[in-house]
Design a protein around this motif. Structure first.
Motif, PDB file in Angstrom:
ATOM      1  N   LEU A 181       0.850  -1.191   0.000  1.00  0.00           N
ATOM      2  CA  LEU A 181       0.000   0.000   0.000  1.00  0.00           C
ATOM      3  C   LEU A 181       0.881   1.235   0.000  1.00  0.00           C
ATOM      4  O   LEU A 181       1.647   1.467   0.926  1.00  0.00           O
ATOM      5  CB  LEU A 181      -0.902  -0.003   1.242  1.00  0.00           C
ATOM      6  N   LYS A 182       0.788   2.045  -1.053  1.00  0.00           N
ATOM      7  CA  LYS A 182       1.632   3.223  -1.179  1.00  0.00           C
ATOM      8  C   LYS A 182       1.290   4.257  -0.111  1.00  0.00           C
ATOM      9  O   LYS A 182       0.159   4.314   0.372  1.00  0.00           O
ATOM     10  CB  LYS A 182       1.470   3.831  -2.577  1.00  0.00           C
ATOM     11  N   SER A 183       2.275   5.081   0.217  1.00  0.00           N
ATOM     12  CA  SER A 183       2.077   6.082   1.267  1.00  0.00           C
ATOM     13  C   SER A 183       1.007   7.105   0.894  1.00  0.00           C
ATOM     14  O   SER A 183       0.312   7.635   1.758  1.00  0.00           O
ATOM     15  CB  SER A 183       3.403   6.805   1.565  1.00  0.00           C
ATOM     16  N   ASN A 184       0.865   7.367  -0.384  1.00  0.00           N
ATOM     17  CA  ASN A 184      -0.146   8.326  -0.841  1.00  0.00           C
ATOM     18  C   ASN A 184      -1.369   7.610  -1.405  1.00  0.00           C
ATOM     19  O   ASN A 184      -1.974   8.048  -2.384  1.00  0.00           O
ATOM     20  CB  ASN A 184       0.448   9.253  -1.898  1.00  0.00           C
ATOM     21  N   HIS A 185      -1.747   6.496  -0.771  1.00  0.00           N
ATOM     22  CA  HIS A 185      -2.827   5.672  -1.271  1.00  0.00           C
ATOM     23  C   HIS A 185      -4.170   6.397  -1.153  1.00  0.00           C
ATOM     24  O   HIS A 185      -4.362   7.258  -0.281  1.00  0.00           O
ATOM     25  CB  HIS A 185      -2.895   4.348  -0.506  1.00  0.00           C
ATOM     26  N   SER A 190      -7.123   1.679  -0.206  1.00  0.00           N
ATOM     27  CA  SER A 190      -7.130   1.194   1.168  1.00  0.00           C
ATOM     28  C   SER A 190      -8.165   0.100   1.385  1.00  0.00           C
ATOM     29  O   SER A 190      -7.921  -0.867   2.109  1.00  0.00           O
ATOM     30  CB  SER A 190      -7.395   2.361   2.127  1.00  0.00           C
ATOM     31  N   TRP A 191      -9.324   0.222   0.724  1.00  0.00           N
ATOM     32  CA  TRP A 191     -10.395  -0.741   0.926  1.00  0.00           C
ATOM     33  C   TRP A 191     -10.401  -1.859  -0.107  1.00  0.00           C
ATOM     34  O   TRP A 191     -11.266  -2.742  -0.060  1.00  0.00           O
ATOM     35  CB  TRP A 191     -11.745  -0.033   0.938  1.00  0.00           C
ATOM     36  N   ALA A 192      -9.446  -1.825  -1.031  1.00  0.00           N
ATOM     37  CA  ALA A 192      -9.310  -2.944  -1.968  1.00  0.00           C
ATOM     38  C   ALA A 192      -8.913  -4.194  -1.187  1.00  0.00           C
ATOM     39  O   ALA A 192      -8.253  -4.119  -0.147  1.00  0.00           O
ATOM     40  CB  ALA A 192      -8.263  -2.621  -3.024  1.00  0.00           C
ATOM     41  N   THR A 193      -9.311  -5.349  -1.673  1.00  0.00           N
ATOM     42  CA  THR A 193      -9.049  -6.598  -0.945  1.00  0.00           C
ATOM     43  C   THR A 193      -7.922  -7.394  -1.592  1.00  0.00           C
ATOM     44  O   THR A 193      -7.590  -7.205  -2.764  1.00  0.00           O
ATOM     45  CB  THR A 193     -10.310  -7.479  -0.885  1.00  0.00           C
ATOM     46  N   THR A 194      -7.348  -8.264  -0.802  1.00  0.00           N
ATOM     47  CA  THR A 194      -6.286  -9.141  -1.274  1.00  0.00           C
ATOM     48  C   THR A 194      -6.433 -10.490  -0.585  1.00  0.00           C
ATOM     49  O   THR A 194      -7.065 -10.597   0.466  1.00  0.00           O
ATOM     50  CB  THR A 194      -4.898  -8.536  -0.966  1.00  0.00           C
ATOM     51  N   HIS A 195      -5.838 -11.520  -1.173  1.00  0.00           N
ATOM     52  CA  HIS A 195      -5.836 -12.859  -0.593  1.00  0.00           C
ATOM     53  C   HIS A 195      -4.458 -13.118   0.028  1.00  0.00           C
ATOM     54  O   HIS A 195      -3.428 -12.805  -0.586  1.00  0.00           O
ATOM     55  CB  HIS A 195      -6.128 -13.928  -1.655  1.00  0.00           C
ATOM     56  N   ILE A 196      -4.436 -13.679   1.209  1.00  0.00           N
ATOM     57  CA  ILE A 196      -3.173 -13.928   1.896  1.00  0.00           C
ATOM     58  C   ILE A 196      -3.320 -15.139   2.807  1.00  0.00           C
ATOM     59  O   ILE A 196      -4.379 -15.346   3.409  1.00  0.00           O
ATOM     60  CB  ILE A 196      -2.736 -12.679   2.714  1.00  0.00           C
ATOM     61  N   ARG A 197      -2.272 -15.947   2.875  1.00  0.00           N
ATOM     62  CA  ARG A 197      -2.286 -17.084   3.794  1.00  0.00           C
ATOM     63  C   ARG A 197      -2.080 -16.586   5.220  1.00  0.00           C
ATOM     64  O   ARG A 197      -1.237 -15.737   5.482  1.00  0.00           O
ATOM     65  CB  ARG A 197      -1.196 -18.095   3.439  1.00  0.00           C
ATOM     66  N   LYS A 198      -2.834 -17.135   6.135  1.00  0.00           N
ATOM     67  CA  LYS A 198      -2.751 -16.683   7.523  1.00  0.00           C
ATOM     68  C   LYS A 198      -1.365 -16.915   8.118  1.00  0.00           C
ATOM     69  O   LYS A 198      -0.867 -16.106   8.911  1.00  0.00           O
ATOM     70  CB  LYS A 198      -3.815 -17.398   8.365  1.00  0.00           C
ATOM     71  N   PHE A 199      -0.719 -17.997   7.703  1.00  0.00           N
ATOM     72  CA  PHE A 199       0.606 -18.270   8.245  1.00  0.00           C
ATOM     73  C   PHE A 199       1.624 -17.225   7.776  1.00  0.00           C
ATOM     74  O   PHE A 199       2.488 -16.798   8.532  1.00  0.00           O
ATOM     75  CB  PHE A 199       1.066 -19.674   7.841  1.00  0.00           C
ATOM     76  N   TRP A 200       1.493 -16.803   6.521  1.00  0.00           N
ATOM     77  CA  TRP A 200       2.392 -15.756   6.024  1.00  0.00           C
ATOM     78  C   TRP A 200       2.123 -14.438   6.741  1.00  0.00           C
ATOM     79  O   TRP A 200       3.039 -13.703   7.096  1.00  0.00           O
ATOM     80  CB  TRP A 200       2.221 -15.590   4.516  1.00  0.00           C
ATOM     81  N   LEU A 201       0.843 -14.144   6.979  1.00  0.00           N
ATOM     82  CA  LEU A 201       0.485 -12.936   7.711  1.00  0.00           C
ATOM     83  C   LEU A 201       1.075 -12.963   9.114  1.00  0.00           C
ATOM     84  O   LEU A 201       1.534 -11.933   9.632  1.00  0.00           O
ATOM     85  CB  LEU A 201      -1.042 -12.802   7.764  1.00  0.00           C
ATOM     86  N   VAL A 331      -9.319 -13.519   3.014  1.00  0.00           N
ATOM     87  CA  VAL A 331      -9.515 -12.306   2.232  1.00  0.00           C
ATOM     88  C   VAL A 331      -9.568 -11.136   3.204  1.00  0.00           C
ATOM     89  O   VAL A 331     -10.292 -11.182   4.204  1.00  0.00           O
ATOM     90  CB  VAL A 331     -10.826 -12.366   1.419  1.00  0.00           C
ATOM     91  N   THR A 332      -8.817 -10.101   2.928  1.00  0.00           N
ATOM     92  CA  THR A 332      -8.811  -8.939   3.809  1.00  0.00           C
ATOM     93  C   THR A 332      -8.476  -7.693   3.008  1.00  0.00           C
ATOM     94  O   THR A 332      -7.954  -7.778   1.891  1.00  0.00           O
ATOM     95  CB  THR A 332      -7.808  -9.118   4.954  1.00  0.00           C
ATOM     96  N   SER A 333      -8.750  -6.557   3.568  1.00  0.00           N
ATOM     97  CA  SER A 333      -8.455  -5.292   2.897  1.00  0.00           C
ATOM     98  C   SER A 333      -7.037  -4.844   3.232  1.00  0.00           C
ATOM     99  O   SER A 333      -6.452  -5.260   4.238  1.00  0.00           O
ATOM    100  CB  SER A 333      -9.453  -4.217   3.334  1.00  0.00           C
ATOM    101  N   PHE A 334      -6.490  -3.967   2.393  1.00  0.00           N
ATOM    102  CA  PHE A 334      -5.162  -3.425   2.668  1.00  0.00           C
ATOM    103  C   PHE A 334      -5.188  -2.562   3.926  1.00  0.00           C
ATOM    104  O   PHE A 334      -4.192  -2.439   4.624  1.00  0.00           O
ATOM    105  CB  PHE A 334      -4.666  -2.617   1.470  1.00  0.00           C
ATOM    106  N   SER A 335      -6.343  -1.972   4.218  1.00  0.00           N
ATOM    107  CA  SER A 335      -6.482  -1.188   5.444  1.00  0.00           C
ATOM    108  C   SER A 335      -6.299  -2.066   6.675  1.00  0.00           C
ATOM    109  O   SER A 335      -5.634  -1.673   7.645  1.00  0.00           O
ATOM    110  CB  SER A 335      -7.862  -0.526   5.475  1.00  0.00           C
ATOM    111  N   SER A 336      -6.859  -3.269   6.642  1.00  0.00           N
ATOM    112  CA  SER A 336      -6.717  -4.193   7.767  1.00  0.00           C
ATOM    113  C   SER A 336      -5.285  -4.691   7.892  1.00  0.00           C
ATOM    114  O   SER A 336      -4.761  -4.858   9.007  1.00  0.00           O
ATOM    115  CB  SER A 336      -7.678  -5.375   7.602  1.00  0.00           C
ATOM    116  N   LEU A 337      -4.624  -4.934   6.752  1.00  0.00           N
ATOM    117  CA  LEU A 337      -3.214  -5.334   6.792  1.00  0.00           C
ATOM    118  C   LEU A 337      -2.368  -4.234   7.415  1.00  0.00           C
ATOM    119  O   LEU A 337      -1.479  -4.498   8.236  1.00  0.00           O
ATOM    120  CB  LEU A 337      -2.719  -5.635   5.374  1.00  0.00           C
TER     121      LEU A 337
END
Length: 370
Positions: A181-185, A190-201, A331-337
């Motif tokens: 997520l870029k600093s000037n997002h 921010s509310w776009a979603t992405t897929h990520i493994r919980k272990f990697w998170l 599935v989570t948003s970049f804001s949550s990450l």
């Protein structure tokens, strides 16, 4: 005086196990509408106290907050005295028939103290989070809804407020590096979603704890040397040979959190690269002697290592099985990450301060890097 206060509180706050029904209701914020099981509150932190001392201090934090530090200091003194007494009896009985018994008693007391100190550390960190009006994210298993994780409110500003402007620039670059997520997002980004493994998170979260811990250590040292006007002999602007990944990894907690070295190598390379535009602090870090770097980057005590492991398992794990290498994709948003990463960095910074505070009363066990 402290003894009297502690005794009175033990009489008033007899709490075998803290639960929401036994204390005054606290302000709670739901992570998302309609999911009552995922609530942010001081009673809903991922890790529950395991020791009697931890449960007692948890009750004090909820009911007698103004006395929390006084009572905590007294409990630390009692733990230190108990451990020292057990060791002294072991040494005195070294050549007697009871030597084996007292050695075993000292080992049991040491193990009990390790668990208690980890609880004290955790509660002190919770206190620091409460000072900025932020509650730790509850166990993720309670916050997932149909495989979707959303953390509200974000509390980004509050989590950033603990850092100096110079450190904050580095923290923001770290967040940008690990989340993408870029600093000037924009709001849409921010509310776009992405897929990520919980272990990697989980690995990113723990790496961010270590990074926050490292930044706190190095920034304090940097500011101290600058305030004392020491010679700038550590800064070699023309010779950029920063710490290698191997140096950083050797200062990290056990594989049980991170997985193998190949899994997290890319994360740590990014953490090192992201400081390139912060010249002063960057040059200071890059000029570190390898031994100095390791002292700043590693968790200093075994109790801190134990706490980071326990907290990460409680937050991301599934019961006693811990973290699985084959867990589900969420599935989570970049804001949550971003929220998770900022929380982890703050946790690491608070951990450094807490470790330093405790070590002045209760001598912590050094964490030897293998």
């Amino acid at each position: 005086m402290e003894n009297c206060v502690c005794h009175q509180l033990r009489t008033m706050v007899t709490i075998p196990k803290v639960s929401p029904t036994s204390v005054k209701p606290q302000l709670r914020v739901r992570a998302s509408g309609g999911r009552r099981h995922c609530e942010f509150s001081s009673l809903n932190a991922p890790l529950e106290p395991r020791s009697l001392v931890g449960k007692f201090l948890s009750g004090v934090l909820q009911n007698r907050r103004q006395l929390f530090h006084v009572v905590t200091k007294e409990e630390l003194k009692l733990l230190s005295d108990d451990r020292d007494s057990a060791v002294a009896r072991m040494l005195i009985s070294h050549h007697s028939d009871e030597a084996l018994l007292h050695r075993r008693i000292a080992q049991v007391k040491e193990n009990e103290c390790t668990i208690s100190i980890a609880d004290v550390m955790y509660l002190l960190i919770l206190y620091k989070f409460s000072e900025i009006r932020v509650h730790l994210v509850p166990k993720l298993s309670s916050c997932l809804y149909n495989g979707r994780l959303e953390i509200l409110p974000s509390k980004d500003w509050d989590l950033e407020s603990i850092h100096s402007m110079e450190v904050l620039d580095i923290v923001r670059k770290h967040v940008s590096t690990v989340t993408g997520l870029k600093s000037n997002h924009s709001v849409n980004d921010s509310w776009a979603t992405t897929h990520i493994r919980k272990f990697w998170l989980a690995r990113v979260y723990v790496a961010s704890i270590l990074y926050g811990y490292f930044l706190k250590s190095v920034s304090l040292r940097y500011n101290l040397e600058r305030s004392l006007s020491l010679p700038d002999h550590n800064l070699h602007r023309g010779h950029r040979t920063g710490p290698s990944f191997h140096d950083v990894y050797r200062c990290s907690p056990k594989d049980v959190i991170f997985g193998n070295k190949n899994d997290i190598q890319s994360v740590w390379h990014s953490l090192i690269r992201q400081e390139e535009e912060i010249e002063d602090l960057k040059c200071y870090v890059m000029g570190f002697h390898p031994g100095s770097f390791q002292r700043c980057a590693k968790l200093r005590s075994k109790e801190a290592v134990h706490l980071v492991e326990s907290h990460s398992h409680a937050l991301f794990g599934n019961g006693k099985s811990g973290l699985s290498h084959h867990d589900d994709v969420i599935v989570t948003s970049f804001s949550s990450l971003r929220r998770l990463v900022l929380e982890a960095v703050a946790f690491g910074s608070f951990l450094w301060e807490t470790e330093d505070y405790i070590d002045n009363v209760y001598k912590l066990k050094d964490h030897e890097v293998e």
